[in-house]
Scaffold this active site. Structure first.
Site, PDB file in Angstrom:
ATOM      1  CG  ASP A  68      -0.287  -0.408   2.510  1.00  8.56           C
ATOM      2  OD1 ASP A  68       0.960  -0.441   2.550  1.00  8.56           O
ATOM      3  OD2 ASP A  68      -0.991  -0.684   3.484  1.00  8.56           O
ATOM      4  CG  ASN A 137      -8.958  -1.481  11.826  1.00 11.93           C
ATOM      5  OD1 ASN A 137      -8.025  -2.138  11.371  1.00 11.93           O
ATOM      6  ND2 ASN A 137      -9.383  -0.368  11.257  1.00 11.93           N
ATOM      7  CG  HIS A 139      -5.824  -2.173   8.747  1.00 10.43           C
ATOM      8  ND1 HIS A 139      -6.015  -0.907   9.270  1.00 10.43           N
ATOM      9  CD2 HIS A 139      -4.479  -2.348   8.739  1.00 10.43           C
ATOM     10  CE1 HIS A 139      -4.843  -0.363   9.539  1.00 10.43           C
ATOM     11  NE2 HIS A 139      -3.901  -1.216   9.236  1.00 10.43           N
ATOM     12  CD  GLU A 144      -8.682   1.028   7.639  1.00 15.13           C
ATOM     13  OE1 GLU A 144      -8.692   0.077   8.443  1.00 15.13           O
ATOM     14  OE2 GLU A 144      -8.085   2.100   7.873  1.00 15.13           O
TER      15      GLU A 144
HETATM   16  C1  GLP Z   1      -0.531   0.280   8.822  1.00 17.25           C
HETATM   17  C2  GLP Z   1      -0.248  -0.469   7.496  1.00 17.25           C
HETATM   18  C3  GLP Z   1      -0.404  -1.957   7.663  1.00 17.25           C
HETATM   19  C4  GLP Z   1       0.188  -2.357   8.996  1.00 17.25           C
HETATM   20  C5  GLP Z   1      -0.674  -1.827  10.096  1.00 17.25           C
HETATM   21  C6  GLP Z   1      -0.143  -2.083  11.500  1.00 17.25           C
HETATM   22  O1  GLP Z   1      -1.419   1.300   8.748  1.00 17.25           O
HETATM   23  N1  GLP Z   1      -0.986  -0.040   6.362  1.00 17.25           N
HETATM   24  O2  GLP Z   1       0.210  -2.631   6.573  1.00 17.25           O
HETATM   25  O3  GLP Z   1       0.238  -3.752   9.109  1.00 17.25           O
HETATM   26  O4  GLP Z   1      -1.030  -0.483   9.889  1.00 17.25           O
HETATM   27  O5  GLP Z   1       0.866  -1.198  11.816  1.00 17.25           O
HETATM   28  P1  GLP Z   1       1.881  -1.437  13.003  1.00 17.25           P
HETATM   29  O6  GLP Z   1       2.759  -2.554  12.565  1.00 17.25           O
HETATM   30  O7  GLP Z   1       2.624  -0.145  13.136  1.00 17.25           O
HETATM   31  O8  GLP Z   1       1.078  -1.790  14.206  1.00 17.25           O
END
Ligand code: GLP
Length: 251
Positions: A68, A137, A139, A144
């Site tokens: 992404d 959440n 995702h 989302e």
């Molecule tokens: C982000 C990314 C995801 C990631 C998630 C968790 O927004 N788009 O690919 O897995 O949120 O982030 P973190 O690893 O900082 O908890």
């Protein structure tokens, strides 16, 4: 099949994940790696960088596709996912930058960019190994919670909880982009193998919902229950709800 490895802490999770990624590269030096951003993979990328520095691993022929990118952020913006990948991995390994792919957050026609990205990932034959983090959440990438799954790469409006969670990387929540381009669940599910990593108590509910809850777009990661080769590497705290429910884990 889903195999769950439990590690003591974040560092052990990172080493284990790095070894699994390295094994994929040893198996096929020209593999396609699906890569993820967020704070969770940082440690694994550091381990991989160390392996390359020691001469134990090479990314020379590896191709990569990232999940992404924030819509509206230039690749040079220090919070863009292109910048993140260069800063945390690409600049420290011998990968050819021309073989690395991240959706273009600045594309004038975002819909066309999504289509291009889907075609690109398909033309590479999809990821041999797709690395995933997990949002609080549920995702994956920026898919989302919703009332349906979206198969294709698409523009998504970020959930308020995601904006709040990611605000820590920006000067303020106001600066977090409201939209992103993300691979849909089609490309993620088309990966031959999936490696999901999670750390900390804050991920315990999402991890439990993903693998013990119903398969529902309200928890996008739950679709991974339908994938036939998923490895979860998570620390004790992140797995606490699953282990309390009696789910078997490997050490
Ligand atoms: C982000 C990314 C995801 C990631 C998630 C968790 O927004 N788009 O690919 O897995 O949120 O982030 P973190 O690893 O900082 O908890």
């Amino acid at each position: 099949m889903i195999r769950i490895y439990q590690t003591a802490d974040y560092e052990a999770m990172s080493r284990r994940a790095a070894h699994i990624i390295a094994a994929e590269v040893y198996r096929n030096p020209a593999c396609v790696l699906g890569l993820a951003t967020g704070s969770t993979p940082v440690g694994a990328y550091k381990c991989l960088s160390e392996m390359v520095a020691k001469g134990d691993l090479s990314f020379k022929e590896v191709k990569s596709v990232n999940l992404d990118e924030y819509k509206g952020l230039a690749p040079t913006h220090d919070q863009s996912y292109r910048y993140f990948m260069e800063d945390n991995l690409f600049n420290h390994v011998d990968i050819d930058l021309a073989n690395t792919n991240v959706p273009n957050g600045l594309a004038e026609d975002a819909e066309a960019e999504c289509k291009r990205y889907d075609e690109l990932v398909a033309s590479l034959g999809y990821a041999d190994l797709q690395l995933l983090g997990l949002g609080h959440n549920g995702h994956i990438g920026f898919n989302e919670p919703d009332d349906h799954f979206t198969k294709e790469t698409h523009v998504v409006s970020l959930a308020q909880s995601t904006i709040d969670a990611n605000a820590r990387f920006f000067a303020s929540a106001d600066e977090v982009p409201r939209q992103a381009l993300t691979m849909g669940v089609g490309c993620i599910m088309a990966a031959r193998r999936v490696l999901l990593i999670a750390s900390g108590e804050g991920k315990a509910d999402a991890l439990y919902a993903a693998f013990c809850g119903p398969i529902t777009p309200e928890c996008p990661a739950s679709i991974l229950q339908l994938h036939n080769d998923v490895v979860v590497v998570a620390d004790k705290a992140a797995l606490s709800k699953l282990t309390a429910a009696g789910v078997a884990v490997c050490e």
